[in-house]
Scaffold this motif. Structure first.
Motif, PDB file in Angstrom:
ATOM      1  N   ALA A  26       0.835  -1.223   0.098  1.00 18.64           N
ATOM      2  CA  ALA A  26       0.060   0.139   0.094  1.00 18.64           C
ATOM      3  C   ALA A  26       0.841   1.147   0.212  1.00 18.64           C
ATOM      4  O   ALA A  26       0.468   2.268  -0.850  1.00 18.64           O
ATOM      5  CB  ALA A  26      -0.883   0.035   1.357  1.00 18.64           C
ATOM      6  N   ALA A  27       1.748   1.210   0.978  1.00 18.75           N
ATOM      7  CA  ALA A  27       2.714   2.451   0.986  1.00 18.75           C
ATOM      8  C   ALA A  27       3.542   2.702  -0.169  1.00 18.75           C
ATOM      9  O   ALA A  27       3.653   3.792  -0.824  1.00 18.75           O
ATOM     10  CB  ALA A  27       3.529   2.673   2.400  1.00 18.75           C
TER      11      ALA A  27
ATOM     12  N   ASP B 189       9.767  -5.566  -5.810  1.00 21.41           N
ATOM     13  CA  ASP B 189       9.082  -6.435  -4.827  1.00 21.41           C
ATOM     14  C   ASP B 189       9.392  -7.696  -5.015  1.00 21.41           C
ATOM     15  O   ASP B 189       9.533  -8.271  -6.339  1.00 21.41           O
ATOM     16  CB  ASP B 189       7.696  -6.145  -4.782  1.00 21.41           C
ATOM     17  CG  ASP B 189       6.884  -6.737  -3.548  1.00 21.41           C
ATOM     18  OD1 ASP B 189       6.291  -5.887  -2.932  1.00 21.41           O
ATOM     19  OD2 ASP B 189       7.093  -7.862  -3.405  1.00 21.41           O
ATOM     20  N   HIS B 190       9.922  -8.594  -4.005  1.00 25.99           N
ATOM     21  CA  HIS B 190      10.121  -9.877  -4.314  1.00 25.99           C
ATOM     22  C   HIS B 190       9.094 -10.728  -4.504  1.00 25.99           C
ATOM     23  O   HIS B 190       9.293 -11.915  -4.852  1.00 25.99           O
ATOM     24  CB  HIS B 190      11.060 -10.523  -2.948  1.00 25.99           C
ATOM     25  CG  HIS B 190      10.229 -10.616  -1.890  1.00 25.99           C
ATOM     26  ND1 HIS B 190      10.758 -11.201  -1.026  1.00 25.99           N
ATOM     27  CD2 HIS B 190       8.920 -10.056  -1.500  1.00 25.99           C
ATOM     28  CE1 HIS B 190      10.232 -11.049   0.154  1.00 25.99           C
ATOM     29  NE2 HIS B 190       8.991 -10.355  -0.034  1.00 25.99           N
TER      30      HIS B 190
ATOM     31  N   GLY C 102      -9.156  -7.196   5.242  1.00 28.73           N
ATOM     32  CA  GLY C 102     -10.740  -6.828   5.385  1.00 28.73           C
ATOM     33  C   GLY C 102     -11.791  -7.962   5.027  1.00 28.73           C
ATOM     34  O   GLY C 102     -12.600  -7.571   4.191  1.00 28.73           O
TER      35      GLY C 102
ATOM     36  N   ASN D 182     -10.514  -3.001   4.236  1.00 32.21           N
ATOM     37  CA  ASN D 182     -11.048  -1.740   5.262  1.00 32.21           C
ATOM     38  C   ASN D 182     -10.102  -0.734   4.797  1.00 32.21           C
ATOM     39  O   ASN D 182      -9.079  -0.557   5.512  1.00 32.21           O
ATOM     40  CB  ASN D 182     -11.161  -2.173   6.370  1.00 32.21           C
ATOM     41  CG  ASN D 182     -11.406  -0.933   7.516  1.00 32.21           C
ATOM     42  OD1 ASN D 182     -11.239  -1.373   8.646  1.00 32.21           O
ATOM     43  ND2 ASN D 182     -12.011   0.002   6.979  1.00 32.21           N
TER      44      ASN D 182
ATOM     45  N   THR E 117       9.533  -9.755   5.513  1.00 30.04           N
ATOM     46  CA  THR E 117      11.033 -10.166   5.688  1.00 30.04           C
ATOM     47  C   THR E 117      11.763  -9.200   6.831  1.00 30.04           C
ATOM     48  O   THR E 117      12.671  -9.806   7.306  1.00 30.04           O
ATOM     49  CB  THR E 117      11.726  -9.965   4.332  1.00 30.04           C
ATOM     50  OG1 THR E 117      11.758  -8.603   3.846  1.00 30.04           O
ATOM     51  CG2 THR E 117      11.330 -11.043   3.465  1.00 30.04           C
TER      52      THR E 117
ATOM     53  N   GLU F 250       4.319   0.574   7.176  1.00 28.62           N
ATOM     54  CA  GLU F 250       4.336  -0.189   8.475  1.00 28.62           C
ATOM     55  C   GLU F 250       5.795  -0.623   9.175  1.00 28.62           C
ATOM     56  O   GLU F 250       5.945  -0.738  10.302  1.00 28.62           O
ATOM     57  CB  GLU F 250       3.755  -1.804   8.112  1.00 28.62           C
ATOM     58  CG  GLU F 250       3.421  -2.749   9.316  1.00 28.62           C
ATOM     59  CD  GLU F 250       2.874  -4.018   9.120  1.00 28.62           C
ATOM     60  OE1 GLU F 250       2.063  -4.020   7.999  1.00 28.62           O
ATOM     61  OE2 GLU F 250       3.146  -4.993   9.851  1.00 28.62           O
TER      62      GLU F 250
ATOM     63  N   GLY G 223      -8.917   0.179   9.545  1.00 29.50           N
ATOM     64  CA  GLY G 223      -8.494   1.011   8.346  1.00 29.50           C
ATOM     65  C   GLY G 223      -7.748   2.007   8.665  1.00 29.50           C
ATOM     66  O   GLY G 223      -7.177   2.834   7.711  1.00 29.50           O
TER      67      GLY G 223
ATOM     68  N   PHE H 121      -4.168   1.234   6.998  1.00 27.52           N
ATOM     69  CA  PHE H 121      -3.818   1.452   5.492  1.00 27.52           C
ATOM     70  C   PHE H 121      -3.900   3.204   5.253  1.00 27.52           C
ATOM     71  O   PHE H 121      -3.245   3.485   4.403  1.00 27.52           O
ATOM     72  CB  PHE H 121      -5.100   1.095   4.741  1.00 27.52           C
ATOM     73  CG  PHE H 121      -4.834  -0.406   4.363  1.00 27.52           C
ATOM     74  CD1 PHE H 121      -3.509  -0.740   3.698  1.00 27.52           C
ATOM     75  CD2 PHE H 121      -5.762  -1.166   4.282  1.00 27.52           C
ATOM     76  CE1 PHE H 121      -3.363  -1.906   3.442  1.00 27.52           C
ATOM     77  CE2 PHE H 121      -5.405  -2.517   4.123  1.00 27.52           C
ATOM     78  CZ  PHE H 121      -4.229  -3.119   3.329  1.00 27.52           C
TER      79      PHE H 121
END
Ligand SMILES: Cc1cc2nc3c(=O)[nH]c(=O)nc-3n(C[C@H](O)[C@H](O)[C@H](O)COP(=O)(O)OP(=O)(O)OC[C@H]3O[C@@H](n4cnc5c(N)ncnc54)[C@H](O)[C@@H]3O)c2cc1C
Length: 397
Positions: free
Chosen positions: A17-18, A37-38, A50, A55, A174, A370, A380, A383
């Protein structure tokens, strides 16, 4: 500069998301962006979130819904990119949504709509997405950073780390962000699983065995923090939204306290029932406001099973009601990262610029989402933090 290295302005590690939000915003500024991205697919956590409907924000999101050693840090990003900003984006893609409860917004149809929307936005700004990218090294160069993957090297002036936390390793978590932070001498706040079911020891489980599967709306308290939502008693321990929420505040060895009837004056109710029908058994009267199995459990635990209400003094009723209003449980532990929705702790915000997410002492290096020591409540908020911190970094990187 190595002629063999590819050149981008911004490299983002993590297509969650980020990372996707940061790619969109940096791309809109004309920056050449690569997202590595792996995983085989982007936004895997969005897909499963969600219950498959994502959400995607909470209309009440404010700094008080987030945990961090530095509670003021999230304010700037959350103010610069609000839930309404994300809702506008969702509406522009005519993705239907609804408020489920407590300001929690979900897709009507599928979380995949959110992933498709982000990928379309990325495409529009020509952000390059590289999946299956195994990152080998990350190093500082004279003009920026070099990221080496098994497929080759990429040079960039800005590096945004958006590789998430440690939760659900099966899905590709990871802890790479923490390694990169350490490599650049940035401090970490100790990480721990959060928004996670709590476990009980075998003796407690045996004691509660008749309650497995029971759900009840309750107030759950840990220290000064309390949440009022559903609690679910399972064959492993305690779950449900109120327990997930409080798990972010609970520490090993500590108690949680449950008020199973936060809005009922149960002592008054039992006294009234005693007056109306003194022959009625305690658990029968109790089964009116509480699930039947819980009523039976508490009556039995107090050694008052099948006792007629007429036998109970006011004092006995008061003492009994306290067991329901202040049920104190010492969890044995939590289910850990295997099922935790998020990771508490992470890159210490005290070394990051709250407006841009850039590491103050390492120009060009950003941490978002995160992996940063900002953790939202259930509903929510996580996110919203991913969108907001991604937006802030994308505006600057
Ligand atoms: C089951 C579940 C349900 C959830 N539901 C909700 C919800 O409904 N609402 C809400 O607000 N929050 C929810 N969350 C939390 C939310 O998913 C996270 O807070 C959010 O995804 C964090 O975004 P992120 O971009 O920082 O990290 P992530 O979404 O975890 O993305 C990180 C990306 O980095 C990649 N990556 C990791 N390590 C490496 C590496 N070494 N090399 C290359 N790439 C790497 C990963 O593959 C991943 O694509 C849920 C979480 C879970 C587990």
């Amino acid at each position: 500069m190595d002629v063999l290295a590819e050149q981008f302005d911004v490299v983002i590690i993590g297509a969650g998301a980020a990372g996707m939000m940061a790619a969109i915003e940096a791309g809109k500024r004309g920056r050449r962006v690569a997202v590595l991205d792996h995983a085989k697919a982007p936004g895997e956590k969005i897909r499963i979130s969600g219950g498959g409907r994502c959400n995607f924000t909470n209309i009440h999101a404010s700094p008080k819904n987030f945990l961090s050693v530095n509670p003021h840090f999230c304010k700037s990003a959350l103010a610069r990119y609000t839930p309404h900003d994300f809702i506008s984006l969702v509406d522009r893609y005519t993705i239907a949504w609804h408020e489920k409860t407590l300001g929690q917004l979900f897709c009507d149809d599928t979380a995949k709509d959110i992933i498709r929307m982000l990928l379309t936005e990325m495409k529009e700004v020509r952000a390059v997405l590289r999946l299956g990218a195994q990152i080998q090294t990350v190093d500082k160069t004279v003009s920026g950073f070099r990221v080496v993957t098994v497929d080759g090297a990429i040079d960039c002036s800005s590096l945004i780390v958006a590789s998430g936390g440690k939760s659900i390793p099966k899905m590709g978590a990871t802890g790479l962000a923490y390694k990169i932070a350490e490599q650049f001498g940035l401090p970490l706040v100790e990480t721990r699983p959060a928004l996670v079911p709590l476990t009980l020891d075998p003796a407690q489980l045996e004691n509660l065995s008749t309650l497995a599967g029971v759900a009840v709306d309750a107030q759950v308290r840990c220290g000064k923090t309390a949440f009022e939502e559903a609690v679910l008693i399972t064959h492993r321990g305690l779950s449900g939204p109120a327990i997930l929420q409080i798990s972010s505040y609970w520490r090993e060895g500590g108690d949680i306290r449950l008020n199973l009837l936060p809005h009922v004056d149960i002592a008054a109710l039992l006294r009234a029932a005693r007056k109306d029908n003194g022959r009625q058994a305690l658990q029968t009267a109790l089964a009116e406001p509480l699930p039947k199995r819980l009523a039976q459990f508490f009556a039995e635990a107090a050694g008052m099973s099948n006792r007629p209400l007429a036998d109970l003094s006011d004092k006995a009723i008061d003492a009994f009601c306290l067991t329901i209003k202040d049920w104190t449980i010492t969890p044995a532990g939590s289910e850990g990262y295997r099922t935790a929705e998020v990771t508490l702790g992470g890159v210490d915000t005290r070394v990051l610029d709250s407006r841009t997410m850039q590491a103050r002492d390492v120009p060009g290096l950003y941490f978002i989402g995160e992996c940063v020591d900002v953790t939202g409540w259930l509903g929510g908020y996580n996110f919203q933090w991913a969108w907001a911190s991604g937006f802030s970094a994308g505006q600057a990187a």
